[in-house]
Design a protein around this motif. Structure first.
Motif, PDB file in Angstrom:
ATOM      1  N   GLY A  39    -104.469 -63.301 -31.772  1.00  0.00           N
ATOM      2  CA  GLY A  39    -104.952 -61.925 -31.766  1.00  0.00           C
ATOM      3  C   GLY A  39    -103.866 -60.916 -31.446  1.00  0.00           C
ATOM      4  O   GLY A  39    -103.883 -59.791 -31.945  1.00  0.00           O
TER       5      GLY A  39
ATOM      6  N   THR B 244    -103.073 -57.619 -33.620  1.00  0.00           N
ATOM      7  CA  THR B 244    -102.894 -56.292 -33.022  1.00  0.00           C
ATOM      8  C   THR B 244    -101.523 -55.735 -33.381  1.00  0.00           C
ATOM      9  O   THR B 244    -101.368 -54.551 -33.672  1.00  0.00           O
TER      10      THR B 244
ATOM     11  N   PHE C 190    -111.796 -58.427 -32.409  1.00  0.00           N
ATOM     12  CA  PHE C 190    -111.459 -59.427 -33.418  1.00  0.00           C
ATOM     13  C   PHE C 190    -112.745 -60.038 -33.975  1.00  0.00           C
ATOM     14  O   PHE C 190    -113.587 -60.530 -33.215  1.00  0.00           O
TER      15      PHE C 190
ATOM     16  N   GLY D 188    -110.723 -64.305 -38.574  1.00  0.00           N
ATOM     17  CA  GLY D 188    -109.281 -64.274 -38.356  1.00  0.00           C
ATOM     18  C   GLY D 188    -108.463 -64.522 -39.613  1.00  0.00           C
ATOM     19  O   GLY D 188    -108.907 -64.272 -40.736  1.00  0.00           O
TER      20      GLY D 188
ATOM     21  N   LEU E  37    -110.242 -57.333 -37.881  1.00  0.00           N
ATOM     22  CA  LEU E  37    -110.013 -56.515 -36.678  1.00  0.00           C
ATOM     23  C   LEU E  37    -110.601 -55.145 -36.965  1.00  0.00           C
ATOM     24  O   LEU E  37    -110.326 -54.564 -38.022  1.00  0.00           O
TER      25      LEU E  37
END
Lengths: 133, 138
Positions: free
Chosen positions: A50, A54, A79, A83, A124
Motif C-alpha cells: 500500500g 500511495t 485501499f 490491489g 485506491l
C-alpha cells in the motif's frame, strides 16, 4: 503544469501512468507479498504494498503541486479493489472538488484515485489537499 | 525482530520506534527504483521524494510486534509539514492508538511522527491495517 489557485472546481490535474512493481525487502513478513502464497489465496501474485500505491499518487500530486506539497500537502487514501501485482498498468488521477482561502493562499481539495487498467478496478480512493500561493 | 505477540496482547499506547534513516542519495535512488519514480516533481534538488521511507512504517510494526506486525494496509493518511532534505537524518516514532475487530479482521490504527535530526516535524501519519498471515505462520 504547476498548481494554480485559480483553477476551476471539477478540473482534473495531469494524471500519471505507472507500471506496478513490488520490490523485495528484507523486513517484509506479510505473506500476501509472497508470490506463491498470494496465488494460493486467490490473488494473481504478490500484492504491491500500500505504501507504494500511495507513492504513485504522491508522485502525481508532487508533480502538480511541486515544492508546495512539502509544507502543505495532505493525503488520505483507502485501499480497495484487490490491489495490484507487478506489471499491472496503473493510472493515478485527481480532480479538484473545492477551494478554500487559507493564510496567504488557497487550499485546493481533490478527490484522488488509482485505477488498475489491467483489472479494471479502482484500487485506491481518497482525498488530498494542498495550499498554493 | 521481536517475537510475535497476539492481537490480544497488543496494547493501546504501545510505542513503536524510534527508527532512524539517513536520507542519502543512495536511499533516494533505491526508493526511486522501487517506486519507479520518474524525473520530475519539485524544483528544489535539495529535497528528497515525498514517499520515501513510508515503507518503513511496516518495519516499525514488525520490529514492535514481530509476526503480529504482518499487516495488509487498509487506509493511509499523511500530512506533510516540512521538506525531507537530502543528506539529513530522519527519526520516526509512533504508537498504536486503536484496535478493533470488523468482519472478523483484526485492525490496528497507529500514528507516526517523522522528525529530522534538529527535531523539526516533517510529517504526521496515521495508518490503518489489518492482520495478514505472516511468513512465520502466525
Amino acid at each position: 503544469m504547476k498548481a494554480d489557485k485559480n483553477v476551476e472546481v471539477g478540473w482534473e490535474i495531469p494524471s500519471l501512468g505507472k507500471t506496478a512493481y513490488s520490490p523485495k525487502v528484507d523486513f517484509e513478513v506479510t505473506q500476501i507479498h509472497d508470490d506463491e502464497y498470494a496465488k494460493t489465496r486467490g490473488f494473481r501474485g504478490d500484492l504491491v504494498g500500500g505504501n507504494f500505491l500511495t507513492g504513485y499518487v504522491l508522485e502525481m500530486l508532487y508533480r502538480y503541486f511541486g515544492d508546495h506539497w512539502w509544507k502543505h500537502g495532505r493525503i488520505a487514501a483507502t485501499f480497495i479493489g484487490g490491489g495490484a501485482v507487478t506489471g499491472d498498468e496503473l493510472v493515478a488521477k485527481g480532480v479538484v472538488t473545492s477551494k478554500q482561502a487559507e493564510d496567504s493562499g488557497v487550499r485546493l481539495f481533490l478527490d484522488i484515485r488509482l485505477e488498475n487498467h489491467t483489472t479494471g478496478n479502482k484500487i485506491l480512493v481518497g482525498t488530498a489537499s494542498c495550499r498554493v500561493p | 525482530m521481536k517475537e510475535k505477540c497476539s492481537f490480544d496482547e497488543i496494547e493501546i499506547g504501545m510505542e513503536m520506534g524510534p527508527l532512524e534513516f539517513d536520507v542519502s542519495p543512495e536511499a533516494i535512488k533505491e526508493y526511486r527504483n522501487w517506486a519507479r519514480w520518474e524525473v520530475g516533481g519539485g524544483d528544489n534538488p535539495a529535497n528528497a521524494l515525498p514517499g520515501i521511507f513510508l515503507i518503513n512504517h511496516v518495519r516499525m510494526l514488525t520490529t514492535t510486534l514481530g509476526g503480529a506486525g504482518s499487516r495488509i494496509w487498509a487506509k493511509s493518511q499523511h500530512e506533510f509539514l516540512n521538506p525531507i532534505r537530502v543528506d539529513s537524518k530522519l527519526v520516526k516514532r509512533g504508537k498504536i492508538v486503536e484496535k478493533y475487530l470488523k468482519r472478523g479482521k483484526q485492525y490496528l490504527i497507529y500514528e507516526i511522527e517523522t522528525r529530522d535530526q534538529d527535531g523539526r516535524l516533517i510529517m504526521r501519519s496515521r495508518e490503518t491495517s489489518f492482520f495478514g498471515e505472516s511468513k512465520e505462520g502466525s
